[in-house]
Enzyme design. Structure first.
Site, short mmCIF file in Angstrom:
data_model
loop_
_atom_site.label_atom_id
_atom_site.label_comp_id
_atom_site.label_asym_id
_atom_site.label_seq_id
_atom_site.Cartn_x
_atom_site.Cartn_y
_atom_site.Cartn_z
N ARG A 69 18.86 -58.39 75.93
CA ARG A 69 17.44 -58.14 75.64
C ARG A 69 16.65 -57.85 76.92
O ARG A 69 15.74 -57.03 76.93
CB ARG A 69 16.82 -59.34 74.93
CG ARG A 69 17.34 -59.45 73.51
CD ARG A 69 17.00 -60.80 72.94
NE ARG A 69 17.74 -61.01 71.73
CZ ARG A 69 17.18 -61.19 70.54
NH1 ARG A 69 15.87 -61.18 70.42
NH2 ARG A 69 17.92 -61.38 69.48
N ASN A 106 1.57 -59.88 87.63
CA ASN A 106 2.52 -58.92 87.07
C ASN A 106 3.83 -58.92 87.85
O ASN A 106 3.87 -59.26 89.03
CB ASN A 106 1.90 -57.52 87.06
CG ASN A 106 0.72 -57.46 86.11
OD1 ASN A 106 0.55 -58.36 85.29
ND2 ASN A 106 -0.11 -56.44 86.23
N HIS A 123 4.17 -64.53 89.75
CA HIS A 123 5.24 -64.79 88.78
C HIS A 123 6.55 -64.10 89.16
O HIS A 123 7.39 -63.85 88.30
CB HIS A 123 4.80 -64.36 87.37
CG HIS A 123 3.69 -65.20 86.82
ND1 HIS A 123 2.72 -64.71 85.96
CD2 HIS A 123 3.38 -66.50 87.01
CE1 HIS A 123 1.87 -65.68 85.64
NE2 HIS A 123 2.24 -66.77 86.28
N CYS A 131 20.40 -65.31 92.60
CA CYS A 131 21.41 -66.27 92.15
C CYS A 131 20.81 -67.67 92.27
O CYS A 131 20.37 -68.07 93.34
CB CYS A 131 22.66 -66.16 93.02
SG CYS A 131 23.90 -67.41 92.58
N CYS A 134 23.45 -69.98 94.68
CA CYS A 134 23.61 -69.88 96.14
C CYS A 134 22.45 -69.14 96.81
O CYS A 134 22.49 -68.87 98.00
CB CYS A 134 24.93 -69.20 96.49
SG CYS A 134 24.93 -67.41 96.23
N CYS A 152 26.86 -62.82 90.69
CA CYS A 152 26.62 -62.93 92.12
C CYS A 152 27.87 -62.51 92.89
O CYS A 152 28.94 -63.07 92.68
CB CYS A 152 26.24 -64.37 92.45
SG CYS A 152 26.00 -64.64 94.21
N THR A 193 -6.92 -59.65 82.96
CA THR A 193 -6.23 -60.87 82.60
C THR A 193 -7.11 -61.75 81.71
O THR A 193 -8.32 -61.79 81.89
CB THR A 193 -5.76 -61.65 83.86
OG1 THR A 193 -5.17 -62.88 83.47
CG2 THR A 193 -6.89 -61.91 84.85
N ALA A 237 -8.93 -50.72 83.62
CA ALA A 237 -8.60 -50.75 85.05
C ALA A 237 -8.42 -49.34 85.63
O ALA A 237 -8.94 -49.03 86.71
CB ALA A 237 -7.33 -51.56 85.27
P1 NAD Z 1 -2.91 -61.46 80.27
O1 NAD Z 1 -3.35 -62.84 80.21
O2 NAD Z 1 -2.53 -60.94 81.62
O3 NAD Z 1 -4.08 -60.57 79.57
C1 NAD Z 1 -4.09 -59.21 79.29
C2 NAD Z 1 -5.55 -58.79 79.53
O4 NAD Z 1 -5.59 -57.42 79.79
C3 NAD Z 1 -6.52 -59.04 78.36
O5 NAD Z 1 -7.64 -59.76 78.84
C4 NAD Z 1 -6.95 -57.62 77.93
O6 NAD Z 1 -8.29 -57.56 77.47
C5 NAD Z 1 -6.78 -56.87 79.23
N1 NAD Z 1 -6.60 -55.43 79.15
C6 NAD Z 1 -6.02 -54.71 78.18
N2 NAD Z 1 -6.02 -53.40 78.52
C7 NAD Z 1 -6.62 -53.31 79.73
C8 NAD Z 1 -6.90 -52.23 80.59
N3 NAD Z 1 -6.57 -50.96 80.30
N4 NAD Z 1 -7.53 -52.49 81.77
C9 NAD Z 1 -7.88 -53.75 82.10
N5 NAD Z 1 -7.63 -54.82 81.30
C10 NAD Z 1 -7.00 -54.60 80.12
O7 NAD Z 1 -1.79 -61.06 79.33
P2 NAD Z 1 -0.41 -61.61 78.95
O8 NAD Z 1 0.43 -60.41 78.76
O9 NAD Z 1 -0.50 -62.58 77.86
O10 NAD Z 1 0.03 -62.34 80.28
C11 NAD Z 1 0.89 -63.38 80.41
C12 NAD Z 1 1.63 -63.25 81.73
O11 NAD Z 1 2.76 -62.41 81.46
C13 NAD Z 1 0.89 -62.53 82.82
O12 NAD Z 1 0.27 -63.43 83.64
C14 NAD Z 1 2.03 -61.79 83.53
O13 NAD Z 1 2.71 -62.64 84.41
C15 NAD Z 1 3.06 -61.51 82.50
N6 NAD Z 1 3.08 -60.11 82.11
C16 NAD Z 1 3.28 -59.16 83.09
C17 NAD Z 1 3.30 -57.84 82.74
C18 NAD Z 1 3.54 -56.82 83.83
O14 NAD Z 1 4.19 -57.13 84.83
N7 NAD Z 1 3.02 -55.61 83.66
C19 NAD Z 1 3.11 -57.46 81.41
C20 NAD Z 1 2.95 -58.46 80.44
C21 NAD Z 1 2.92 -59.77 80.82
#
Ligand code: NAD
Length: 254
Positions: A69, A106, A123, A131, A134, A152, A193, A237
């Site tokens: 997955r 992210n 994160h 690994c 080690c 590994c 976020t 964003a």
């Molecule tokens: P999150 O808590 O990071 O929230 C997502 C936020 O993004 C919401 O508030 C939403 O309103 C906002 N959003 C949606 N579209 C947007 C845009 N175009 N511009 C700006 N803001 C926008 O979300 P989650 O997914 O529940 O996060 C949990 C954790 O999971 C995160 O902290 C992260 O570590 C991880 N995650 C990472 C990624 C990645 O690396 N791209 C993706 C999903 C989850």
């Protein structure tokens, strides 16, 4: 972009340019316009996929099924994503010395692909495998991902992606750096976020407590909006950040 959004960008640029020393704190929303969905909420990944495959205990018990997955979600699908204009805007502000600390929740490596060089990955990252036995670590490649369970080359144990699984601790160096940078920031730019993931959500709160001004860009309000935010920009964003970058740069280097 709405007039309210354009006005909010101007106000945010005034606040951030006046304070300087900006910490950017970003979440899943920052990568939505790159085609990567958030985990939770409407349209989130967990609506269609059970998150159990990135729980650390389950990964130890069933590495083959979890890796099947992980490859499908993170490497076949997310691996194809490209940075959007929001990633480039923050990378530009970092290069200009305006953003002194870029802290992201992210794991997708898109700021680095947009040219950022020093990213605090709260994160961890999907761009490396590590690994647990080690401490071997290597960049992701087709070859290393090829076996059903990547192993590994040093000790033979199963490798795991270097991002934080459910049930794992935050990497010590990222934790220390994010909070110490928060305490010395003049301004915080929170992007995309919900502010609900612990302990990451304490980073902007710590900065606010230490006197920073807080600006937020998000199409929807978050847990921060009515508690610590001085200026809320209601937008995406990829649309808001390029404009905000230009407005800040105009004020700093007129
Ligand atoms: P999150 O808590 O990071 O929230 C997502 C936020 O993004 C919401 O508030 C939403 O309103 C906002 N959003 C949606 N579209 C947007 C845009 N175009 N511009 C700006 N803001 C926008 O979300 P989650 O997914 O529940 O996060 C949990 C954790 O999971 C995160 O902290 C992260 O570590 C991880 N995650 C990472 C990624 C990645 O690396 N791209 C993706 C999903 C989850």
């Amino acid at each position: 972009m709405t007039d309210a959004c354009i006005d909010a960008v101007a106000k945010a640029a005034d606040l951030l340019a006046e304070r300087g020393r900006i910490l950017a704190f970003t979440g899943a929303g920052a990568s939505v316009e790159s085609g990567i969905p958030p985990f939770r909420g409407p349209g989130g990944l967990w609506e269609t996929v059970d998150p159990g495959f990135i729980e650390i205990d389950r990964f130890h018990r069933e590495p083959k099924e979890c890796w099947r997955r992980i490859k499908r979600v993170f490497y076949d699908f997310w691996g194809k994503a490209k940075p959007n204009p929001g990633h480039f805007a923050l990378a530009d502000l970092q290069k200009a010395g305006v953003v002194f600390s870029l802290v992201t929740q992210n794991i997708d490596g898109l700021y680095q692909r947009a040219g950022a060089t020093d990213v605090v990955e709260f994160h961890g990252t999907m761009d490396r495998l590590e690994c647990e036995r080690c401490a071997f670590s290597a960049p992701v490649s087709k070859e290393i991902l090829a076996p059903d369970v990547p192993s590994c080359p040093r000790c033979g144990a199963a490798l795991k992606p270097a991002f934080v699984f459910y049930g794992e601790a935050i990497p010590e160096d990222a934790l220390t750096r994010a909070f110490s940078d928060a305490r010395s920031a003049g301004g915080v730019l929170v992007v995309g976020t919900t502010g609900e993931v612990m302990p990451a959500c304490h980073v902007p709160v710590e900065a606010k407590r230490a006197g920073a001004v807080v600006v937020e860009a998000n199409p929807d309000e978050s847990a921060f909006t009515r508690s610590i935010v001085d200026c809320f920009i209601p937008g995406k964003a990829g649309e808001v950040l390029p404009l905000l970058r230009d407005e800040i740069m105009k004020r700093i280097c007129p």
